[in-house]
Design an enzyme around this catalytic site. Structure first.
Site, mmCIF file in Angstrom:
data_model
loop_
_atom_site.group_PDB
_atom_site.id
_atom_site.type_symbol
_atom_site.label_atom_id
_atom_site.label_comp_id
_atom_site.label_asym_id
_atom_site.label_seq_id
_atom_site.Cartn_x
_atom_site.Cartn_y
_atom_site.Cartn_z
ATOM 1 N N ASP A 483 -33.504 45.873 84.722
ATOM 2 C CA ASP A 483 -33.012 45.072 85.531
ATOM 3 C C ASP A 483 -33.253 45.571 87.050
ATOM 4 O O ASP A 483 -33.032 44.973 88.159
ATOM 5 C CB ASP A 483 -31.379 44.914 85.510
ATOM 6 C CG ASP A 483 -31.228 43.870 84.439
ATOM 7 O OD1 ASP A 483 -31.853 42.749 84.766
ATOM 8 O OD2 ASP A 483 -30.225 44.026 83.778
HETATM 9 C C1 BGC Z 1 -27.109 48.008 86.323
HETATM 10 C C2 BGC Z 1 -27.893 47.335 85.203
HETATM 11 C C3 BGC Z 1 -27.278 46.225 84.867
HETATM 12 C C4 BGC Z 1 -27.525 45.172 86.107
HETATM 13 C C5 BGC Z 1 -26.820 43.617 85.795
HETATM 14 C C6 BGC Z 1 -27.394 46.959 87.529
HETATM 15 O O1 BGC Z 1 -26.613 47.492 88.601
HETATM 16 O O2 BGC Z 1 -27.825 49.103 86.699
HETATM 17 O O3 BGC Z 1 -28.121 48.351 84.252
HETATM 18 O O4 BGC Z 1 -28.059 45.449 83.674
HETATM 19 O O5 BGC Z 1 -26.715 45.733 87.136
HETATM 20 O O6 BGC Z 1 -25.563 43.777 85.763
HETATM 21 C C1 NOJ Z 2 -27.893 46.332 80.993
HETATM 22 C C2 NOJ Z 2 -28.328 44.944 80.874
HETATM 23 O O1 NOJ Z 2 -27.271 44.357 80.230
HETATM 24 C C3 NOJ Z 2 -29.610 44.831 80.206
HETATM 25 O O2 NOJ Z 2 -30.096 43.469 80.146
HETATM 26 C C4 NOJ Z 2 -30.676 45.609 80.814
HETATM 27 O O3 NOJ Z 2 -31.907 45.442 80.024
HETATM 28 C C5 NOJ Z 2 -30.356 47.073 80.928
HETATM 29 N N1 NOJ Z 2 -28.923 46.925 81.766
HETATM 30 C C6 NOJ Z 2 -31.387 47.888 81.742
HETATM 31 O O4 NOJ Z 2 -31.482 47.594 83.152
#
Ligand code: BGC
Ligand code: NOJ
Length: 811
Positions: A483
């Protein structure tokens, strides 16, 4: 250092001190009513949706932490104590918390009084039962007062924290007998209420927080408890609570038992309710009547235990490694169910007010859950697919209550569509139920534009095919699985997280990770096409997958490993040419497990590079070297301090990808080494470093660059649960469901020894003995089914056959 121990015979983790490094929680509820409960009785309850239908309040960012929960106070002379230690923190003479499968049990004592609390959500009712037993272990009679306490949330937990000008005037309660009704919003069209009740005549109650706690006091020192007397307050606005008072005397050796029920009720459709706000007790009366005696509770508890025993018996292993057995047979599957139910919505790290159900998250959660309750997986697939757009792209999240796509976040995560193929393929392979593929499913919840699920999958595939960049690799969009890899956002909104701006497509930035996914799920899609009698479409998909495979090898290979992506200037990311972020884990794991470069020896090279550059004693890091400064052109990934989260943390979710990839190339020792490093049963020993619950996976462990290397965060709600279960059950132990039958092809460490598996697959029960006389890491010499040898490693599925006695000889 440990703070408890596993009791495998009871499927429990036993916490022996309330002072765990962080709150160690459990989940109660399997279907619609859920509670989170910590080892000090903190936590909250909700119905279906942690944001919109929150029953009890949780105070975020509270200091000290975790002090709002469902509490019992015991007043014994001048001493006031809680069975879970918090919130009074009165030193206990003994304390034990057992987190079990769908229940938690506390046993503590103070001054010769023992309290036992068993709390669970029964099957079939929307309530949480707390059975509390008090025993006098002294030699003289005791006179005690028992107080219960919950603080109501005014339903929408988000609004509840913000909209005080309104909310401080809307709280309403009613008290009838021993039942306290929370009926805020009841006079509106919202036809629901909550109750907190006890099966005894009460000696007092409070429903106004200020009256129960007293001015300038918290739950650590409630005035009413100190005074030994509730005030009988009826809340009107402000902060409604429910507190019961029960006075009791206990002879030496005597035990008294009380049953508290916290429930959610709706008036039945069409049933009249009073718009004046007078409660319709009937639904509550009916529910409460079921839980009045200890026998009622025992029966409901036995039903819950049987239910779980049934589910967990669908896949079992008996090996010489009790840690593996414990994770496979109990905790990993349990966590899979919890992630399936919660997605990433409600934990002690996910607030329950932020995210709903994730499209990619839920599709992946299915992979670890589908064998447990295939019917619910089926329903979930339809729900998810119903949020897909007509062009194949998808809302990134949807709200569990409404099941509608969340337009605040929108779409543009270009891996999302392919996860739908992953989840559907897993479901069809598990069940053989192809009828799901012809089921009509709307786009964007609009029934007028429905199409068969198979058509949704085609559009998923085509979305990627029609969104490629200069290297014929998939465009990344706002981000892929990672993400935080926001390669298109910099020009518009520098420095903001992806959640705060709209879709940002970009015709250049490409993802090698999505390319790897495409190779894997393109093939799985092709297999579904074949099942559906669509050979031309299968051929088309395979051709596209082949093209993608070529594109990866041509422009996605860096010499020693797969590169990660191309940015919006077509510069490489995750390449030896980069100054930082030279190598990323995701494409090494996913491309290799998809088979890319396996024959050419590239996968092996990539996995060797992972070992050399990304490995640590606590797991494999997501990238190296960490980004030391913020890069506009990379987005959120470089916003994290080095070693945390996506910036070089050990992101547990993709460790199993690497481990699976190792099994694909046959290296059982290394696959298992990776499995072991993040495995809760193994990290239990270092709980003082790891800090989160030693019975479940956490999303992230701080990487080598972090100050607190080895420290975990974001426990429970992570795709790690599903992927690790896939890894250990389907690749390491090797039982992989295919369309034509169960395939058996383990890849284990040399010293793993013989082992036995049981598996329910469709209507068949399989008992499988795996013998490994030569200590092979991988390879099947011969499989015998009911005594007869078969060819290859797939046990052909025979419709209607219920028992398979299988012997596998590795070598
Ligand atoms: C985090 C991710 C997460 C995303 C969505 C980001 O700040 O690092 O792990 O999936 O937010 O909530
Ligand atoms: C947490 C999110 O829930 C997931 O969808 C994502 O793939 C990982 N973070 C990595 O960013």
């Amino acid at each position: 250092m440990k703070f408890g121990f596993f009791d495998d015979s009871k499927k429990e983790y036993v916490i022996t001190t309330p002072r765990t490094p962080l709150p160690w929680i459990n989940y109660l509820g399997c279907n619609e009513f859920f509670s989170i409960i910590s080892n000090t009785c903190g936590g909250y309850s909700f119905y279906k949706d942690a944001k919109l239908l929150r029953l009890t309040r949780y105070r975020y960012n509270d200091v000290p932490g975790d002090v709002n929960g469902k509490y019992f106070f015991i007043k014994d002379g001048d001493t006031v104590w809680n069975p879970g230690w918090q919130p009074t923190k009165t030193e206990l003479d003994s304390y034990e918390c057992r987190h079990g499968i769908g229940y938690s049990r506390f046993t503590s004592s103070k001054n010769d009084v023992q309290a036992q609390v068993l709390t669970f959500v029964p099957l079939g009712d929307n309530c949480e039962i707390s059975s509390l037993k008090l025993t006098n272990n002294s030699s003289s009679a005791k006179t005690l007062s028992l107080f219960s306490y919950v603080e109501w949330c005014l339903w929408n937990a988000d609004d509840d924290m913000k909209n005080f000008q309104r909310n401080l005037s809307i709280g309403e309660v009613e008290v009838i007998g021993s039942t306290i009704y929370h009926k805020t919003e009841y006079r509106e069209r919202r036809n629901h209420y909550a109750v907190y009740s006890v099966n005894s005549k009460i000696d007092g109650f409070d429903t106004s927080r200020d009256d129960f706690l007293g001015a300038y006091r918290g739950a650590d020192a409630p005035l009413a408890v100190e005074n030994g007397a509730c005030t009988g307050s009826i809340a009107s606005g402000w902060s409604p609570i429910a507190a019961h008072q029960l006075n009791l005397s206990l002879q030496p050796g005597e035990t008294k038992s009380f049953i508290f029920v916290l429930g959610y009720l709706e008036n039945l459709q069409g049933e009249k309710w009073e718009s004046s706000g007078i409660i319709n007790k009937r639904p509550a009366d009916e529910m409460l009547a079921k839980y009045q005696t200890d026998e009622d509770v025992e029966k409901a508890f036995a039903r819950l235990n049987n239910y779980w025993d049934g589910l967990l018996s669908k896949y079992t292993v008996r090996s010489s490694n009790d840690k593996v057995d414990r994770m496979v047979n109990i905790w990993n599957q349990y966590q899979c169910m919890v992630t399936f139910n919660m997605s990433r919505s409600a934990s002690y790290y996910e607030s329950g007010i932020g995210r709903g159900m994730g499209f990619r998250d839920s599709c992946q959660d299915l992979l670890g859950f589908v064998h447990l309750i295939p019917d619910r997986a089926r329903e979930r697939i339809i729900d998810i697919a119903s949020t897909q757009f007509q062009d194949g792209s998808a809302y990134h999240q949807y709200q569990p209550l409404t099941k509608k796509g969340n337009s605040d976040i929108g779409s543009g995560f270009n891996d999302d569509p392919l996860w739908l193929i992953a989840g559907t393929s897993a479901y069809v392979r598990e069940t053989g139920d192809v009828s799901i593929l012809t089921e009509m499913v709307p786009f964007d919840n609009d029934a007028s534009v429905a199409a068969p699920l198979m058509e949704h999958l085609r559009r998923s595939l085509d979305y990627v095919i029609t969104h490629k960049g200069p290297h014929k690799l998939p465009l990344i969009g706002r981000a892929d699985w990672n993400d935080c890899l926001n390669l298109n956002c910099f020009s518009e909104h520098p420095g903001e997280s992806f959640q705060t701006f709209g879709p940002s497509e970009g015709p250049v930035a490409e993802s090698v990770f999505i390319a790897g996914m495409f190779v894997k799920y393109g093939e799985e899609y092709a297999q579904l096409c074949e099942l559906m009698g669509m050979p031309t479409e299968a051929e088309r998909a395979r051709k596209e997958a082949e093209l993608m495979n070529e594109a990866i090898i041509k422009d996605g290979w860096d010499g020693e490993w797969f590169i990660r992506a191309y940015d919006a200037y077509s510069n490489k990311i995750g390449s030896k040419e980069c100054e930082e972020g030279k190598i990323f884990i995701e494409p090494q794991g996913f491309c290799s497990l998809a088979g890319v470069g396996v024959e050419e020896g590239l996968a092996k090279k990539a996995l060797d590079s992972v070992k050399e550059k990304l490995d640590t004693e606590y797991g494999v890091m997501i990238l190296q070297p960490a980004y030391t400064k913020y890069h506009l052109e990379l987005g959120e990934v470089s916003s994290y301090p080095p070693g945390y989260k996506e910036n070089a943390g050990i992101f547990c979710h993709n460790n199993p990808w690497v481990s699976i990839a190792e099994t694909v190339i046959g290296r059982g020792d290394r696959a298992f080494e990776i499995y072991q490093k993040t495995c809760p049963a193994y990290v239990e020993e270092i709980s003082e470093i790891h800090r989160t619950e030693p019975y479940v996976y956490a999303q992230m462990v701080a990487g080598r660059d972090a100050k607190f290397h080895g420290e975990a965060k974001n426990s429970w709600l992570t795709g790690t649960a599903a992927w690790t279960f896939v890894n250990i059950s389907q690749y390491i132990l090797g039982l992989y469901p295919t369309h034509t039958g169960l395939s058996i092809n383990p890849c284990v460490p040399k010293n793993f020894g013989d082992f036995e598996l049981t598996r329910q697959f469709r209507e068949g029960n399989y008992t499988i003995k795996v013998q490994n006389p030569d200590n092979a890491e991988k390879g099947i010499k011969q499989i015998y089914v009911d005594g007869s040898p078969i060819n290859g490693c797939v046990i052909p599925y025979v419709k209607g056959k219920t028992f398979y006695d299988v012997t596998v000889v590795m070598g």
